[in-house]
Write a protein that holds these residues in place. Structure first.
Motif, PDB file in Angstrom:
ATOM      1  N   ARG A  54       0.823  -1.204   0.000  1.00  0.00           N
ATOM      2  CA  ARG A  54       0.000   0.000   0.000  1.00  0.00           C
ATOM      3  C   ARG A  54       0.861   1.259   0.000  1.00  0.00           C
ATOM      4  N   VAL A  55       1.999   1.197   0.667  1.00  0.00           N
ATOM      5  CA  VAL A  55       2.922   2.331   0.637  1.00  0.00           C
ATOM      6  C   VAL A  55       3.384   2.571  -0.802  1.00  0.00           C
ATOM      7  N   ALA A  56       3.789   1.493  -1.472  1.00  0.00           N
ATOM      8  CA  ALA A  56       4.247   1.612  -2.864  1.00  0.00           C
ATOM      9  C   ALA A  56       3.139   2.137  -3.763  1.00  0.00           C
ATOM     10  N   GLU A  57       1.920   1.657  -3.551  1.00  0.00           N
ATOM     11  CA  GLU A  57       0.785   2.125  -4.345  1.00  0.00           C
ATOM     12  C   GLU A  57       0.561   3.624  -4.142  1.00  0.00           C
ATOM     13  N   SER A  58       0.678   4.069  -2.905  1.00  0.00           N
ATOM     14  CA  SER A  58       0.504   5.495  -2.606  1.00  0.00           C
ATOM     15  C   SER A  58       1.579   6.333  -3.275  1.00  0.00           C
ATOM     16  N   ILE A  59       2.810   5.831  -3.265  1.00  0.00           N
ATOM     17  CA  ILE A  59       3.906   6.546  -3.935  1.00  0.00           C
ATOM     18  C   ILE A  59       3.642   6.630  -5.428  1.00  0.00           C
ATOM     19  N   ASN A  60       3.202   5.531  -6.025  1.00  0.00           N
ATOM     20  CA  ASN A  60       2.925   5.518  -7.463  1.00  0.00           C
ATOM     21  C   ASN A  60       1.844   6.535  -7.827  1.00  0.00           C
ATOM     22  N   ILE A  61       0.776   6.575  -7.036  1.00  0.00           N
ATOM     23  CA  ILE A  61      -0.304   7.525  -7.306  1.00  0.00           C
ATOM     24  C   ILE A  61       0.213   8.960  -7.179  1.00  0.00           C
ATOM     25  N   THR A  62       0.973   9.203  -6.116  1.00  0.00           N
ATOM     26  CA  THR A  62       1.486  10.554  -5.849  1.00  0.00           C
ATOM     27  C   THR A  62       2.464  11.004  -6.925  1.00  0.00           C
ATOM     28  N   LEU A  63       3.403  10.134  -7.298  1.00  0.00           N
ATOM     29  CA  LEU A  63       4.371  10.497  -8.335  1.00  0.00           C
ATOM     30  C   LEU A  63       3.680  10.720  -9.676  1.00  0.00           C
ATOM     31  N   GLY A  64       2.594   9.977  -9.907  1.00  0.00           N
ATOM     32  CA  GLY A  64       1.846  10.142 -11.151  1.00  0.00           C
ATOM     33  C   GLY A  64       1.161  11.485 -11.269  1.00  0.00           C
ATOM     34  N   LYS A  65       0.937  12.132 -10.130  1.00  0.00           N
ATOM     35  CA  LYS A  65       0.254  13.425 -10.115  1.00  0.00           C
ATOM     36  C   LYS A  65       1.224  14.598 -10.039  1.00  0.00           C
ATOM     37  N   THR A  66       2.509  14.315  -9.926  1.00  0.00           N
ATOM     38  CA  THR A  66       3.504  15.371  -9.730  1.00  0.00           C
ATOM     39  C   THR A  66       4.723  15.100 -10.609  1.00  0.00           C
ATOM     40  N   GLN A  67       5.655  16.044 -10.571  1.00  0.00           N
ATOM     41  CA  GLN A  67       6.899  15.850 -11.306  1.00  0.00           C
ATOM     42  C   GLN A  67       8.023  16.619 -10.627  1.00  0.00           C
ATOM     43  N   GLY A  68       9.257  16.142 -10.829  1.00  0.00           N
ATOM     44  CA  GLY A  68      10.423  16.872 -10.359  1.00  0.00           C
ATOM     45  C   GLY A  68      10.750  16.721  -8.888  1.00  0.00           C
ATOM     46  N   VAL A  69       9.992  15.900  -8.154  1.00  0.00           N
ATOM     47  CA  VAL A  69      10.222  15.703  -6.727  1.00  0.00           C
ATOM     48  C   VAL A  69      10.430  14.216  -6.460  1.00  0.00           C
ATOM     49  N   THR A  70      11.387  13.892  -5.591  1.00  0.00           N
ATOM     50  CA  THR A  70      11.682  12.501  -5.251  1.00  0.00           C
ATOM     51  C   THR A  70      11.063  12.138  -3.909  1.00  0.00           C
ATOM     52  N   ALA A  71      10.350  11.021  -3.860  1.00  0.00           N
ATOM     53  CA  ALA A  71       9.783  10.509  -2.611  1.00  0.00           C
ATOM     54  C   ALA A  71      10.867   9.715  -1.889  1.00  0.00           C
ATOM     55  N   VAL A  72      11.201  10.127  -0.676  1.00  0.00           N
ATOM     56  CA  VAL A  72      12.282   9.498   0.084  1.00  0.00           C
ATOM     57  C   VAL A  72      11.698   8.819   1.326  1.00  0.00           C
ATOM     58  N   ILE A  73      11.855   7.512   1.390  1.00  0.00           N
ATOM     59  CA  ILE A  73      11.317   6.706   2.487  1.00  0.00           C
ATOM     60  C   ILE A  73      12.340   6.656   3.610  1.00  0.00           C
ATOM     61  N   GLU A  74      11.961   7.109   4.781  1.00  0.00           N
ATOM     62  CA  GLU A  74      12.866   7.050   5.926  1.00  0.00           C
ATOM     63  C   GLU A  74      12.702   5.721   6.661  1.00  0.00           C
ATOM     64  N   ASN A  75      13.821   5.059   6.938  1.00  0.00           N
ATOM     65  CA  ASN A  75      13.724   3.835   7.738  1.00  0.00           C
ATOM     66  C   ASN A  75      13.266   4.179   9.145  1.00  0.00           C
TER      67      ASN A  75
END
Length: 206
Positions: A54-75
């Protein structure tokens, strides 16, 4: 902390995606930004794998709506039902992100230590494992903190550099490690009156 894409509640997941997308749209105004976030918690209602999906799905949806920004997952430290405390979990998410040029990882030294990775006594082993599992190519930033809690405690409590259980030897070695050159290194220690002193001390280790 306010978003949880792992939630069993659809409304909570929708809120998480909306919040992530809104934040990334703001960051689009200055392209090249990193958006750092904790991946979420399964709350013992779904499996760890389903949560990571679900985290990956959320990232995919978010990146699909934006550009030029990197999603960084903190451990994470793995406190409660938080996911992202084991390297394989970070890889699981990244493997399912469609645009891998816009996803990365931030390693927090306190979280790494309390999650059970012995960066003090097994420095090379831990970072070799990270490289083999996730890959240094996905490492975008470091949160540099000492820890009030013990190795493997899975409790997230930062301490000032050299005053916690990680100790100065780790930080001396880290500051000489060329793999982290030209990478954002962010201090999140709890006593702001010590920040200038801590930064000066860390730079003296280079």
């Amino acid at each position: 902390y306010t978003v949880n894409p792992c939630s069993a509640e659809e409304k909570t997941r929708e809120f998480a995606v909306q919040t992530l997308a809104d934040d990334l749209r703001r960051l689009e105004l200055t392209p090249g930004n990193y958006y750092n976030f904790h991946p979420g918690s399964h709350l013992n209602k779904i499996s760890v794998e389903a949560c990571l999906d679900r985290v990956a799905e959320s990232i995919n949806i978010t990146l699909g709506k934006t550009q030029g920004v990197t999603a960084v997952i903190e451990n994470t430290a793995g406190q409660g039902s938080n996911v992202g405390n084991e390297f394989w979990q970070l890889k699981h998410i990244i493997d399912r992100v469609e645009d891998k040029s816009r996803v990365g990882v931030c390693l927090d030294t306190c979280h790494t230590y309390t999650a059970g990775y012995d960066i003090v006594n097994e420095y090379d082993k831990v970072f070799d494992e990270f490289d083999k599992t996730v890959g240094f190519g996905f490492l975008r930033a470091i949160h540099l903190n000492d820890s009030k809690k013990a190795l493997g405690s899975r409790v997230d409590r930062h301490d000032s550099i050299g005053k916690g259980l990680i100790g100065l030897d780790f930080f001396k070695r880290f500051m000489k490690d060329e793999r982290f050159n030209d990478m954002p290194v962010i201090l999140e220690t709890p006593d702001e009156t010590l920040w200038a002193e801590e930064i000066s001390m860390l730079r003296s280790f280079e």
